[in-house]
Design an enzyme around this catalytic site. Structure first.
Site, PDB file in Angstrom:
ATOM      1  N   SER A 241       0.847  -1.197   0.000  1.00  0.00           N
ATOM      2  CA  SER A 241       0.000   0.000   0.000  1.00  0.00           C
ATOM      3  C   SER A 241       0.880   1.243   0.000  1.00  0.00           C
ATOM      4  CB  SER A 241      -0.893   0.006   1.237  1.00  0.00           C
ATOM      5  OG  SER A 241      -1.432   1.301   1.408  1.00  0.00           O
TER       6      SER A 241
ATOM      7  N   HIS B  41      -1.200  -1.405  -4.291  1.00  0.00           N
ATOM      8  CA  HIS B  41      -2.475  -1.044  -3.655  1.00  0.00           C
ATOM      9  C   HIS B  41      -2.521   0.470  -3.467  1.00  0.00           C
ATOM     10  CE1 HIS B  41      -6.030  -1.977  -1.180  1.00  0.00           C
ATOM     11  NE2 HIS B  41      -5.607  -1.045  -0.347  1.00  0.00           N
TER      12      HIS B  41
ATOM     13  N   ASP C 179      -4.691   3.607  -2.083  1.00  0.00           N
ATOM     14  CA  ASP C 179      -5.775   3.952  -1.156  1.00  0.00           C
ATOM     15  C   ASP C 179      -6.286   5.361  -1.429  1.00  0.00           C
ATOM     16  OD1 ASP C 179      -6.069   1.681   0.685  1.00  0.00           O
ATOM     17  OD2 ASP C 179      -3.974   2.090   1.172  1.00  0.00           O
TER      18      ASP C 179
ATOM     19  N   MET D 212      -8.971   8.176  -0.370  1.00  0.00           N
ATOM     20  CA  MET D 212      -9.815   8.543   0.788  1.00  0.00           C
ATOM     21  C   MET D 212     -10.346   9.958   0.600  1.00  0.00           C
ATOM     22  SD  MET D 212      -7.405   7.248   3.872  1.00  0.00           S
ATOM     23  CE  MET D 212      -6.668   5.621   3.878  1.00  0.00           C
TER      24      MET D 212
ATOM     25  N   HIS E  77      -8.345   1.049  -4.097  1.00  0.00           N
ATOM     26  CA  HIS E  77      -9.295   0.878  -2.986  1.00  0.00           C
ATOM     27  C   HIS E  77      -9.973   2.217  -2.740  1.00  0.00           C
ATOM     28  CE1 HIS E  77      -9.599  -0.179   1.627  1.00  0.00           C
ATOM     29  NE2 HIS E  77     -10.788  -0.060   1.058  1.00  0.00           N
TER      30      HIS E  77
ATOM     31  N   MET F 122     -12.116   4.476  -0.791  1.00  0.00           N
ATOM     32  CA  MET F 122     -12.772   4.735   0.500  1.00  0.00           C
ATOM     33  C   MET F 122     -13.451   6.097   0.384  1.00  0.00           C
ATOM     34  SD  MET F 122      -9.751   3.221   2.914  1.00  0.00           S
ATOM     35  CE  MET F 122      -8.578   3.338   1.584  1.00  0.00           C
TER      36      MET F 122
ATOM     37  N   MET G 112     -11.610  -5.724   5.350  1.00  0.00           N
ATOM     38  CA  MET G 112     -10.777  -4.828   6.160  1.00  0.00           C
ATOM     39  C   MET G 112     -10.518  -5.467   7.517  1.00  0.00           C
ATOM     40  SD  MET G 112     -10.019  -2.163   4.346  1.00  0.00           S
ATOM     41  CE  MET G 112      -9.121  -1.372   5.679  1.00  0.00           C
TER      42      MET G 112
ATOM     43  N   ASP H 246      -6.708  -6.378   4.281  1.00  0.00           N
ATOM     44  CA  ASP H 246      -6.066  -5.063   4.323  1.00  0.00           C
ATOM     45  C   ASP H 246      -6.171  -4.502   5.737  1.00  0.00           C
ATOM     46  OD1 ASP H 246      -5.163  -2.493   3.816  1.00  0.00           O
ATOM     47  OD2 ASP H 246      -6.813  -1.951   2.470  1.00  0.00           O
TER      48      ASP H 246
HETATM   49  C1  DX5 Z   1      -6.275   1.661   5.548  1.00  0.00           C
HETATM   50  C2  DX5 Z   1      -5.846   1.297   4.149  1.00  0.00           C
HETATM   51  C3  DX5 Z   1      -4.728   0.339   4.105  1.00  0.00           C
HETATM   52  C4  DX5 Z   1      -3.454   0.776   4.791  1.00  0.00           C
HETATM   53  C5  DX5 Z   1      -2.834  -0.447   5.363  1.00  0.00           C
HETATM   54  O1  DX5 Z   1      -7.503   2.267   5.522  1.00  0.00           O
HETATM   55  O2  DX5 Z   1      -6.913   0.747   3.420  1.00  0.00           O
HETATM   56  O3  DX5 Z   1      -4.460  -0.104   2.778  1.00  0.00           O
HETATM   57  O4  DX5 Z   1      -2.549   1.418   3.956  1.00  0.00           O
HETATM   58  O5  DX5 Z   1      -1.743  -0.080   6.136  1.00  0.00           O
HETATM   59  P1  DX5 Z   1      -1.073  -1.101   7.188  1.00  0.00           P
HETATM   60  O6  DX5 Z   1      -0.571  -2.265   6.402  1.00  0.00           O
HETATM   61  O7  DX5 Z   1       0.020  -0.258   7.763  1.00  0.00           O
HETATM   62  O8  DX5 Z   1      -2.125  -1.479   8.183  1.00  0.00           O
HETATM   63 ZN    ZN Z   2      -6.474  -0.187   1.412  1.00  0.00          ZN
END
Ligand code: DX5
Ligand code: ZN
Length: 216
Positions: free
Chosen positions: A7, A30, A32, A34, A63, A65, A137, A175
């Site tokens: 990620s 990956h 993310d 947000m 991903h 969010m 998650m 994740d």
């Molecule tokens: C959190 C993200 C993850 C995050 C995971 O909301 O979706 O992808 O980057 O990070 P670690 O592996 O540090 O928990």
């Molecule tokens: Zn993620």
């Protein structure tokens, strides 16, 4: 064969190109996204995905969010995402179905994600229409570096059962809080794609960390 998806939330965004190159031995990247509404944090969006696409051939596992993610399916597909994952909690079921149908039309792979509170059974109506990925998650979405929630393991196993029954080609991704130890538990419960942020980017030996996760 287990896939590892580092990620980039744990990367240094001032040297994102180098930090992506550093994980090139991994299977997927990956990304993310947000929006500060679906989750309390704000990360990156369409222009960054567009730049990443020019920089790497890695499979971009994106991903989302974000609230009402259907609004952005076209933009992220055009930016070069290979797979888009939308949260079941981010809109009403008809809108989630419509977002997945739009992904089909655009030739992008389609996934759904579940917050820790959402039950395994919620995936069934979507699995029946064919899915490329289900993301479970194992932390509350929003931030890297949180502790793994072991209470999600039975849910993983239940969803693996549904996948075998309704859509055997669908990947099962985890994740949140994934490291070599928690990865093993997740793989035993049926996961085949492991997202890891801090366990990869926080490691002295990044290729070694990726290999350790893959061997979990
Ligand atoms: C959190 C993200 C993850 C995050 C995971 O909301 O979706 O992808 O980057 O990070 P670690 O592996 O540090 O928990
Ligand atoms: Zn993620």
């Amino acid at each position: 064969m287990v896939k590892v998806a580092p990620s980039i939330l744990s990367a240094d965004f001032c040297q994102l190109g180098e930090d992506i190159h550093a994980v090139s031995s991994a299977d997927w990247l990956h990304v993310d996204v947000m929006d500060g509404m679906f989750v309390p944090n704000i990360s990156i969006g369409v222009p960054v995905v567009q730049s990443i696409r020019k920089h790497t051939d890695m499979f971009l596992d994106t991903h989302l969010m974000v609230e009402k993610p259907g609004r952005y399916v076209g933009a992220f597909a055009k930016a070069g995402a290979d797979l888009l994952t939308v949260h079941l909690e981010a809109d009403m079921p008809p809108a989630i179905h419509a977002a997945l149908d739009e992904m089909d039309g655009l030739g992008v792979k389609k996934g759904i994600a579940l917050r820790p509170i959402t039950a395994a059974e919620a995936v069934i109506p979507y699995l029946e229409k064919g899915l490329d990925l289900i993301l479970v998650m194992t932390v509350e979405p929003g931030f890297g570096g949180q502790a793994f929630m072991a209470d999600q393991l039975p849910k993983l196993a239940a969803i693996r059962g549904y996948i075998e029954k309704y859509c055997p080609s669908c990947h099962l991704e985890v994740d949140g809080g994934i490291n070599a130890q928690t990865a093993r538990q997740c793989v035993e419960a049926g996961a085949d794609v492991l997202v890891a942020g801090s366990a990869v980017y926080g490691a002295e030996d990044i290729p070694g960390a990726i290999a350790a996760l893959r061997g979990a």
